[in-house]
Each structure stands twice: as structure tokens, then as C-alpha cells.
Design a protein around this motif. Structure first.
Motif, PDB file in Angstrom:
ATOM      1  N   PRO A  37       0.837  -1.207   0.000  1.00 29.25           N
ATOM      2  CA  PRO A  37       0.000   0.000   0.000  1.00 29.25           C
ATOM      3  C   PRO A  37       0.868   1.251   0.000  1.00 29.25           C
ATOM      4  CG  PRO A  37       0.025  -1.024   2.175  1.00 29.25           C
ATOM      5  CD  PRO A  37       0.731  -1.975   1.253  1.00 29.25           C
ATOM      6  N   PRO A  38       0.343   2.392  -0.447  1.00 25.33           N
ATOM      7  CA  PRO A  38       1.133   3.628  -0.484  1.00 25.33           C
ATOM      8  C   PRO A  38       1.759   3.948   0.876  1.00 25.33           C
ATOM      9  CG  PRO A  38      -0.967   3.928  -1.581  1.00 25.33           C
ATOM     10  CD  PRO A  38      -1.026   2.596  -0.924  1.00 25.33           C
ATOM     11  N   GLN A  39       3.061   4.198   0.888  1.00 26.75           N
ATOM     12  CA  GLN A  39       3.753   4.532   2.129  1.00 26.75           C
ATOM     13  C   GLN A  39       5.016   5.312   1.814  1.00 26.75           C
ATOM     14  OE1 GLN A  39       6.153   0.713   3.519  1.00 26.75           O
ATOM     15  NE2 GLN A  39       4.031   0.141   2.966  1.00 26.75           N
ATOM     16  N   ILE A  40       5.551   5.949   2.838  1.00 30.59           N
ATOM     17  CA  ILE A  40       6.776   6.737   2.703  1.00 30.59           C
ATOM     18  C   ILE A  40       7.966   5.879   3.138  1.00 30.59           C
ATOM     19  CG2 ILE A  40       7.972   8.830   3.402  1.00 30.59           C
ATOM     20  CD1 ILE A  40       5.459   9.329   1.768  1.00 30.59           C
ATOM     21  N   ALA A  41       8.968   5.779   2.276  1.00 30.43           N
ATOM     22  CA  ALA A  41      10.150   4.978   2.599  1.00 30.43           C
ATOM     23  C   ALA A  41      10.859   5.584   3.806  1.00 30.43           C
ATOM     24  CB  ALA A  41      11.093   4.906   1.404  1.00 30.43           C
ATOM     25  N   SER A  42      11.068   4.777   4.833  1.00 32.13           N
ATOM     26  CA  SER A  42      11.679   5.266   6.066  1.00 32.13           C
ATOM     27  C   SER A  42      13.206   5.308   5.990  1.00 32.13           C
ATOM     28  CB  SER A  42      11.242   4.385   7.239  1.00 32.13           C
ATOM     29  OG  SER A  42      11.618   3.040   7.010  1.00 32.13           O
ATOM     30  N   SER A  43      13.786   4.681   4.969  1.00 29.63           N
ATOM     31  CA  SER A  43      15.236   4.690   4.796  1.00 29.63           C
ATOM     32  C   SER A  43      15.558   4.552   3.318  1.00 29.63           C
ATOM     33  CB  SER A  43      15.872   3.536   5.582  1.00 29.63           C
ATOM     34  OG  SER A  43      15.404   2.289   5.083  1.00 29.63           O
ATOM     35  N   ASN A  44      16.803   4.802   2.958  1.00 30.49           N
ATOM     36  CA  ASN A  44      17.250   4.566   1.593  1.00 30.49           C
ATOM     37  C   ASN A  44      17.271   3.059   1.346  1.00 30.49           C
ATOM     38  OD1 ASN A  44      18.111   7.408   0.879  1.00 30.49           O
ATOM     39  ND2 ASN A  44      19.383   7.046   2.683  1.00 30.49           N
ATOM     40  N   LYS A  45      16.769   2.638   0.208  1.00 33.47           N
ATOM     41  CA  LYS A  45      16.658   1.208  -0.056  1.00 33.47           C
ATOM     42  C   LYS A  45      17.127   0.870  -1.470  1.00 33.47           C
ATOM     43  CE  LYS A  45      12.662   0.607   3.038  1.00 33.47           C
ATOM     44  NZ  LYS A  45      13.401  -0.120   4.082  1.00 33.47           N
ATOM     45  N   ILE A  46      17.658  -0.355  -1.587  1.00 27.41           N
ATOM     46  CA  ILE A  46      17.946  -0.949  -2.885  1.00 27.41           C
ATOM     47  C   ILE A  46      17.214  -2.281  -2.928  1.00 27.41           C
ATOM     48  CG2 ILE A  46      19.706  -1.800  -4.477  1.00 27.41           C
ATOM     49  CD1 ILE A  46      21.754  -0.115  -2.944  1.00 27.41           C
ATOM     50  N   LEU A  47      16.370  -2.457  -3.931  1.00 29.37           N
ATOM     51  CA  LEU A  47      15.676  -3.734  -4.115  1.00 29.37           C
ATOM     52  C   LEU A  47      16.333  -4.478  -5.273  1.00 29.37           C
ATOM     53  CD1 LEU A  47      11.914  -2.705  -3.847  1.00 29.37           C
ATOM     54  CD2 LEU A  47      13.501  -3.305  -2.014  1.00 29.37           C
ATOM     55  N   PHE A  48      16.655  -5.753  -5.044  1.00 28.95           N
ATOM     56  CA  PHE A  48      17.135  -6.619  -6.119  1.00 28.95           C
ATOM     57  C   PHE A  48      16.096  -7.713  -6.322  1.00 28.95           C
ATOM     58  CE2 PHE A  48      19.944  -8.663  -8.999  1.00 28.95           C
ATOM     59  CZ  PHE A  48      19.787 -10.024  -8.808  1.00 28.95           C
ATOM     60  N   ILE A  49      15.502  -7.779  -7.511  1.00 23.30           N
ATOM     61  CA  ILE A  49      14.449  -8.740  -7.811  1.00 23.30           C
ATOM     62  C   ILE A  49      15.075 -10.068  -8.235  1.00 23.30           C
ATOM     63  CG2 ILE A  49      12.339  -9.161  -9.113  1.00 23.30           C
ATOM     64  CD1 ILE A  49      12.286  -6.666  -7.304  1.00 23.30           C
ATOM     65  N   CYS A  50      14.802 -11.109  -7.453  1.00 21.74           N
ATOM     66  CA  CYS A  50      15.314 -12.447  -7.784  1.00 21.74           C
ATOM     67  C   CYS A  50      14.391 -13.195  -8.737  1.00 21.74           C
ATOM     68  CB  CYS A  50      15.494 -13.273  -6.514  1.00 21.74           C
ATOM     69  SG  CYS A  50      16.527 -12.510  -5.251  1.00 21.74           S
ATOM     70  N   LYS A  51      13.091 -13.120  -8.465  1.00 22.52           N
ATOM     71  CA  LYS A  51      12.096 -13.808  -9.294  1.00 22.52           C
ATOM     72  C   LYS A  51      10.848 -12.929  -9.393  1.00 22.52           C
ATOM     73  CE  LYS A  51      13.390 -18.567  -8.041  1.00 22.52           C
ATOM     74  NZ  LYS A  51      12.908 -19.839  -7.429  1.00 22.52           N
ATOM     75  N   GLY A  52      10.086 -13.154 -10.483  1.00 17.63           N
ATOM     76  CA  GLY A  52       8.836 -12.440 -10.645  1.00 17.63           C
ATOM     77  C   GLY A  52       9.018 -11.048 -11.214  1.00 17.63           C
ATOM     78  N   THR A  53       7.912 -10.335 -11.317  1.00 12.36           N
ATOM     79  CA  THR A  53       7.901  -8.968 -11.828  1.00 12.36           C
ATOM     80  C   THR A  53       7.029  -8.110 -10.924  1.00 12.36           C
ATOM     81  OG1 THR A  53       8.111  -9.781 -14.096  1.00 12.36           O
ATOM     82  CG2 THR A  53       7.424  -7.499 -13.818  1.00 12.36           C
ATOM     83  N   GLY A  54       7.525  -6.935 -10.573  1.00 10.37           N
ATOM     84  CA  GLY A  54       6.763  -6.027  -9.720  1.00 10.37           C
ATOM     85  C   GLY A  54       6.543  -4.686 -10.398  1.00 10.37           C
ATOM     86  N   ILE A  55       5.390  -4.080 -10.139  1.00  3.43           N
ATOM     87  CA  ILE A  55       5.101  -2.724 -10.607  1.00  3.43           C
ATOM     88  C   ILE A  55       5.253  -1.798  -9.406  1.00  3.43           C
ATOM     89  CG2 ILE A  55       3.435  -1.194 -11.699  1.00  3.43           C
ATOM     90  CD1 ILE A  55       4.341  -3.483 -13.472  1.00  3.43           C
ATOM     91  N   PHE A  56       6.187  -0.857  -9.495  1.00  7.34           N
ATOM     92  CA  PHE A  56       6.455   0.084  -8.404  1.00  7.34           C
ATOM     93  C   PHE A  56       6.102   1.488  -8.878  1.00  7.34           C
ATOM     94  CE2 PHE A  56       8.920  -3.588  -7.398  1.00  7.34           C
ATOM     95  CZ  PHE A  56       8.963  -3.648  -6.022  1.00  7.34           C
ATOM     96  N   GLN A  57       5.267   2.173  -8.087  1.00  2.76           N
ATOM     97  CA  GLN A  57       4.818   3.514  -8.432  1.00  2.76           C
ATOM     98  C   GLN A  57       5.517   4.522  -7.528  1.00  2.76           C
ATOM     99  OE1 GLN A  57       2.406   3.976 -10.816  1.00  2.76           O
ATOM    100  NE2 GLN A  57       2.331   6.193 -10.697  1.00  2.76           N
ATOM    101  N   MET A  58       6.228   5.479  -8.156  1.00  2.00           N
ATOM    102  CA  MET A  58       6.928   6.518  -7.409  1.00  2.00           C
ATOM    103  C   MET A  58       6.807   7.835  -8.169  1.00  2.00           C
ATOM    104  SD  MET A  58      10.443   4.662  -6.090  1.00  2.00           S
ATOM    105  CE  MET A  58      11.140   4.609  -7.737  1.00  2.00           C
ATOM    106  N   ILE A  59       6.340   8.870  -7.459  1.00  2.00           N
ATOM    107  CA  ILE A  59       6.193  10.211  -8.041  1.00  2.00           C
ATOM    108  C   ILE A  59       5.458  10.142  -9.365  1.00  2.00           C
ATOM    109  CG2 ILE A  59       7.355  12.417  -8.448  1.00  2.00           C
ATOM    110  CD1 ILE A  59       9.797  11.391  -7.160  1.00  2.00           C
ATOM    111  N   GLU A  60       4.322   9.465  -9.362  1.00  2.00           N
ATOM    112  CA  GLU A  60       3.450   9.360 -10.519  1.00  2.00           C
ATOM    113  C   GLU A  60       4.118   8.692 -11.713  1.00  2.00           C
ATOM    114  OE1 GLU A  60       0.815  13.346  -9.458  1.00  2.00           O
ATOM    115  OE2 GLU A  60       1.901  13.220 -11.343  1.00  2.00           O
ATOM    116  N   GLN A  61       5.206   7.949 -11.485  1.00  5.49           N
ATOM    117  CA  GLN A  61       5.855   7.188 -12.538  1.00  5.49           C
ATOM    118  C   GLN A  61       5.864   5.717 -12.161  1.00  5.49           C
ATOM    119  OE1 GLN A  61       9.732   8.803 -13.278  1.00  5.49           O
ATOM    120  NE2 GLN A  61       8.957  10.601 -14.341  1.00  5.49           N
ATOM    121  N   SER A  62       5.494   4.893 -13.130  1.00  2.00           N
ATOM    122  CA  SER A  62       5.390   3.462 -12.877  1.00  2.00           C
ATOM    123  C   SER A  62       6.613   2.746 -13.432  1.00  2.00           C
ATOM    124  CB  SER A  62       4.120   2.903 -13.521  1.00  2.00           C
ATOM    125  OG  SER A  62       3.978   1.544 -13.220  1.00  2.00           O
ATOM    126  N   CYS A  63       7.260   1.913 -12.601  1.00  3.11           N
ATOM    127  CA  CYS A  63       8.429   1.137 -13.009  1.00  3.11           C
ATOM    128  C   CYS A  63       8.071  -0.345 -13.000  1.00  3.11           C
ATOM    129  CB  CYS A  63       9.615   1.380 -12.064  1.00  3.11           C
ATOM    130  SG  CYS A  63      10.056   3.114 -11.865  1.00  3.11           S
TER     131      CYS A  63
END
Length: 538
Positions: free
Chosen positions: A32-58
Motif C-alpha cells: 500500500p502507499p507509504q513513505i520509505a523510512s530509509s534509503n533502499k535498494i531492491l534486487f528482484i530475484c524472481k517475478g515482476t513487480g510494478i512500483f509507483q513513485m512520483i506518478e511514474q510506474s516502473c
């Protein structure tokens, strides 16, 4: 956009790893929409995710990184049924803000971190190995040794990301993603391969190979799947014919569309609709009255409680319907467990539960804006009961006409008012919704003059009550303490005792259900209860 001289910018930072998590998500995971509490790096091992940030979808697939700065608003969900598996690396950094021959001055997050958003990696295995070692170091090492090891591993991971960006891999991926975004908007059109390759910035042959490498299928197959997914939604909604759906998707012939649909799904369009009507869930309890009027029992619904209560009759009719909790994680758990084929909801529910709409095709039916007869027809289309809806409404209109004559014989042109105590306040019901729509519009009973200006309901004070005087009065109050307290105050007041209906003993207490519900089944029962109620009038 990434700044130039990437390695120079990274070299000017002191980076500390604070946490590493290995996350295995459910098939229908969402964040659900939330504010990142720290700097993060996500590495995707499997699957596909849609990430929404500043009205841009990745759209982030396996083997790639996503950089999320602290304070960024982010939300996400899985794109397909394959579970999303990823590493989440949290870190802090200090930026060099001043340097001379004797000293260097650093400040925590003194400048924007050079990497942000998605980064497409070429060396997936090496990146996976580095993340695995980072995770192991968090579990097995301590103190300065762990920090030193993690700093080295993270710098290696950043080196891979920066190298791929510098070498242009990101540009290739971005080119393909441009065409993917275009296809999602234009899948119903004839899209030449040459146009897509030009949009991506590559030759047609190279673009085809790159697209299949990144997406697992050819561009043509990808378009077909987009069309078939849209076809499933249109079939479930049931508002268009097969010919209209075929035309909407870009197929000139209905028969060709049907063959393509069966090839992709294993079902003919008609079979698919029949199968997907078996597990309907409703996220507004009033909609159940429409389903039941059509002879359809929802598979699951909100608002169902065991035992006696104001809506005991409706709950008894829904004996085989599974109860669903309304909000949050509990609702998600229930929907994931039940695996519905259609979710029927109103705009208010979808506004707060957008992430749950990915669990199944979701049909949004306005509750406040749509009249109940129109809603009955809409639900009938959804479940393939158009004929039953017409027959039900025909019988209802006949019943209303007969009941109106009988009631008018009892009360003549006497005026009728509807009062309800809710939340400790007094409310008058008007002409266009709920009980008022049945009594005033269908049965054509007469409201007091001031009620004619009330569309749905209006909260009034005791002092105002005499201005709504009527010959007959219906009164509702729940068993809540605050409502019962207000009821006692009302019955003891001089304003109440001065009313015509009270002085003539022509007022009646009624239950909330079915009177307050706004659905086909409840209105049918209101007609019966109104007949019985006014039959006692002499």
C-alpha cells in the motif's frame, strides 16, 4: 535522470548498510502507499513487480535493481501470478560537502544519492551472489568486521549498476519499455513491427530479439495477450456483445476473435463467462438484495453476521454466502483465500482498496449515484440474468400498483413522514432514496410539504420537528445506547406530543431492515410490510 560522472559521485560518499532482508511475497502481493523510512535498494530475484513513485510506474523484472530514496512515496504490486522474491538493502550515506588539503567534511545525506529508480543489470548472477553474501554477512558477522564486509559488497553491487548505466544497457531496456507502454495503450490497433522498433531506437530484427529476451515472448504474442486480458474483463462486465468486443480489440471478425480466445484461455467466450460467474463476491451488503432478487446467491460478501439482528432476514437468505471482512489486510487475506472470479464493489470501496482490485476482475457499480432499478439491470447483465430482471421488475410494478390502491383506501390523501434516530440525532427521509423512494415514488403516498424539498435525508432538531407534521409517521431507532437515549428524550418531548400522528395514535415503529436497505429484494419486502402496517389503520 542520472547525473554525469556517476563513479565520481559515488566515490564522494561514505555508505553504511543498516539492514538486509530476503523477502518472498505471495502471488498477489501488494504494497500500500507509504513513505520509505530509509534509503533502499531492491534486487528482484524472481517475478515482476510494478512500483509507483512520483506518478511514474516502473516495471521491475528478475535480475534488476530499484533504488528508493528515503522519504519517497512508493506503492507496488506483482504483475503476474508468479510470486515476487527480492532482497531489500537499507543503507545510510554521508556526502562530502567540503574538502581541503587538511580535512574533509561530510554531512548525512548532504546531497541526493546519485542512483534513483530502476537499473537494468546485465550480470544478474553476480548481482544475486553479492546480495546473498550481504544477507549472510548480516546473519553471521558482527561489529566492524560485518560493516567492512558489507561496505565492500555494496560497493561491488553499485559498481555493477553504474557500469551498466555507463555502457548503455539501461538505454536498451528503456527502449523496449517505451514500446511496452505504447502497446498497453494501443493494443487494439494494428501495430507494425517497424513502428515499434523505430520507437525503441533499434532495427526490426534486433528489436525482436531484444524484446523476446526481456519479455519472454515476441511482440506479436505480447499484443495478443494484452487483447485477451482485456477481453476477459469485457466478458465479465457483460455490457458488450461478442461482436462489439471483437471490434474493440481490433478483430474484424467475431469468429476469429473466438478462436483466438479459446486458443489462449482454453475456453470459448461463452464458457469463460459461465465459469467466471460462479465465484462472485460483493463488497457492499446492499448489492446482495439485487443478486437474491435475480435468484443468484453471491459466493461471499461483506456485512454478513451470524445470529439475530436488524438484517437477520437478509443474512438468513445468504446462509451459504461466505462472510468477508471489510478493510485492510484482513480483507486481502479473505479474498486471497476465496479466489473470487469477480469482485463487485462501489467507488468508495475501490478508492481505499485499489491494490485489491488485482486479485480478480473488478466491477464498480455506483451506490449513491445509480437508481436501484438501473443497478438491478447492471447486475443482471453481469450474471447473465437480463430476462429474470425484466420479469422481476414487471411483477414488482404490478405489486406496487395494487398495494398503492389498497393503502390509499385505508389512509386516503393523508401525509406520511419517515423519521429515524441515528447517532443520537433525528433524521427525516426524503423523496429519492431508500424508504422514501418506495413510499413516495412507487406507492405514491403523500409527504408533508417540507419533505418534498429533501432528496435523500436531512438531520433536524426537536424544535424543527413540528414543522414536519404529518398524518401518519414511521419511526426507526437502533438498539445503540445513544439512539435509545435520544428515543426516550423524543417520546417525552412536548414537540413529539404535539404532532398530529401522535395525538391520533397513527405512528408506527419499524425495523431498520428491510425499510432502510436500498435494493430490489428489500423494496419488495417493504411493500409487504407497508400493506400490513397501514391495514391496521381505521
Amino acid at each position: 535522470m542520472l547525473k554525469p560522472d556517476l563513479f565520481t559521485q559515488i566515490n564522494a560518499l561514505i555508505i553504511h548498510v543498516t539492514d538486509i532482508e530476503y523477502i518472498r511475497c505471495s502471488a498477489d502481493w501488494s504494497l500500500p502507499p507509504q513513505i520509505a523510512s530509509s534509503n533502499k535498494i531492491l534486487f528482484i530475484c524472481k517475478g515482476t513487480g510494478i512500483f509507483q513513485m512520483i506518478e511514474q510506474s516502473c516495471r521491475i523484472g528478475a535480475g534488476n535493481l530499484l533504488f528508493i530514496p528515503r522519504g519517497q512515496k512508493v506503492e507496488a504490486f506483482t504483475e503476474h501470478s508468479e510470486p515476487l522474491v527480492m532482497y531489500e538493502i537499507s543503507f545510510t550515506y554521508e556526502a562530502l560537502i567540503k574538502k581541503n588539503a587538511r580535512s574533509s567534511v561530510y554531512r548525512e545525506e548532504g546531497s541526493t544519492f546519485p542512483l534513483e529508480g530502476e537499473v537494468h543489470l546485465s550480470n544478474h548472477l553476480q548481482a544475486l551472489h553479492l546480495c546473498e553474501q550481504l544477507h549472510i554477512s548480516m546473519q553471521e558477522l558482527e561489529g566492524g568486521r560485518r560493516q567492512y564486509r558489507q561496505t565492500g559488497l555494496l560497493n561491488e553491487l553499485l559498481y555493477l549498476a553504474c557500469s551498466d548505466i555507463q555502457d548503455g544497457m539501461n538505454q536498451q531496456r528503456a527502449g523496449v519499455e517505451r514500446t511496452v507502454d505504447y502497446l498497453h495503450q494501443n493494443y487494439m490497433k494494428t501495430v507494425p513491427l517497424e513502428m515499434l522498433s523505430s520507437l525503441a531506437g533499434f532495427s526490426p530484427s534486433y528489436y525482436s530479439r531484444l524484446f523476446k529476451k526481456l519479455k519472454g515472448v515476441s511482440p506479436i504474442t505480447y499484443i495478443t495477450r494484452l487483447r485477451m486480458n482485456r477481453a476477459k474483463e469485457l466478458l465479465v462486465h457483460g455490457q458488450e456483445s461478442l461482436f462489439e468486443i471483437a471490434q474493440h480489440l481490433g478483430y474484424n471478425e467475431e469468429s476469429y476473435f473466438s478462436r483466438m480466445f479459446k486458443r489462449e484461455t482454453g475456453y470459448s467466450p461463452a464458457q469463460y463467462v459461465k465459469v467466471n460467474r460462479k465465484h462472485v463476491v460483493t463488497m457492499r451488503h446492499s448489492f446482495n438484495g439485487d443478486f437474491l432478487a435475480l435468484g443468484v446467491q453471491p459466493h461471499a460478501s461483506v456485512g454478513i453476521r451470524s445470529g439475530e439482528g436488524d438484517n437477520a432476514y437478509f443474512n438468513a437468505q445468504l446462509k451459504g454466502t461466505v462472510p468477508i471482512r471489510m478493510d485492510g489486510e484482513a480483507c486481502m487475506d479473505d479474498l486471497l483465500r476465496l479466489q473470487p472470479t469477480i469482485i463487485v464493489c462501489d467507488p468508495e470501496w475501490i478508492k481505499w482498496n485499489q491494490e485489491l482490485s488485482h486479485i480478480a476482475p473488478t466491477v464498480i457499480i455506483p451506490y449513491w449515484e445509480m437508481a436501484w432499478r438501473d443497478r438491478l439491470h447492471r447486475i443482471a447483465e453481469l450474471v447473465g440474468r437480463r430476462k429474470e430482471a425484466k420479469e422481476w421488475l414487471h411483477k414488482y410494478e404490478q405489486k406496487v400498483e395494487q398495494a398503492s390502491v389498497v393503502i390509499k383506501q385505508q389512509i386516503g390523501e393523508g401525509t406520511v413522514i419517515i423519521l429515524r434516530i441515528v447517532g443520537g440525532k433525528l433524521r427525516v427521509y426524503g423523496m429519492e432514496r431508500n424508504i422514501g423512494c418506495v413510499l413516495y415514488q412507487d406507492l405514491k403516498l403523500n409527504p408533508p410539504p417540507k419533505v418534498k424539498s429533501v432528496k435523500w435525508r436531512r438531520t433536524i432538531t426537536l424544535n424543527e420537528l413540528p414543522t414536519y407534521d404529518a398524518d401518519y409517521m414511521l419511526l426507526m431507532a437502533s438498539a445503540d445506547k445513544v439512539d435509545q437515549k435520544m428515543l426516550r428524550r423524543l417520546l417525552q418531548s412536548s414537540e413529539w406530543k404535539s404532532l398530529s400522528a401522535v395525538r391520533r395514535h397513527q405512528w408506527f415503529t419499524i425495523d431498520l431492515y428491510p425499510w432502510i436497505d436500498y435494493s430490489a429484494l428489500s423494496h419488495d419486502r417493504v411493500i409487504d410490510e407497508a400493506m400490513n402496517l397501514f391495514a391496521s389503520v381505521r
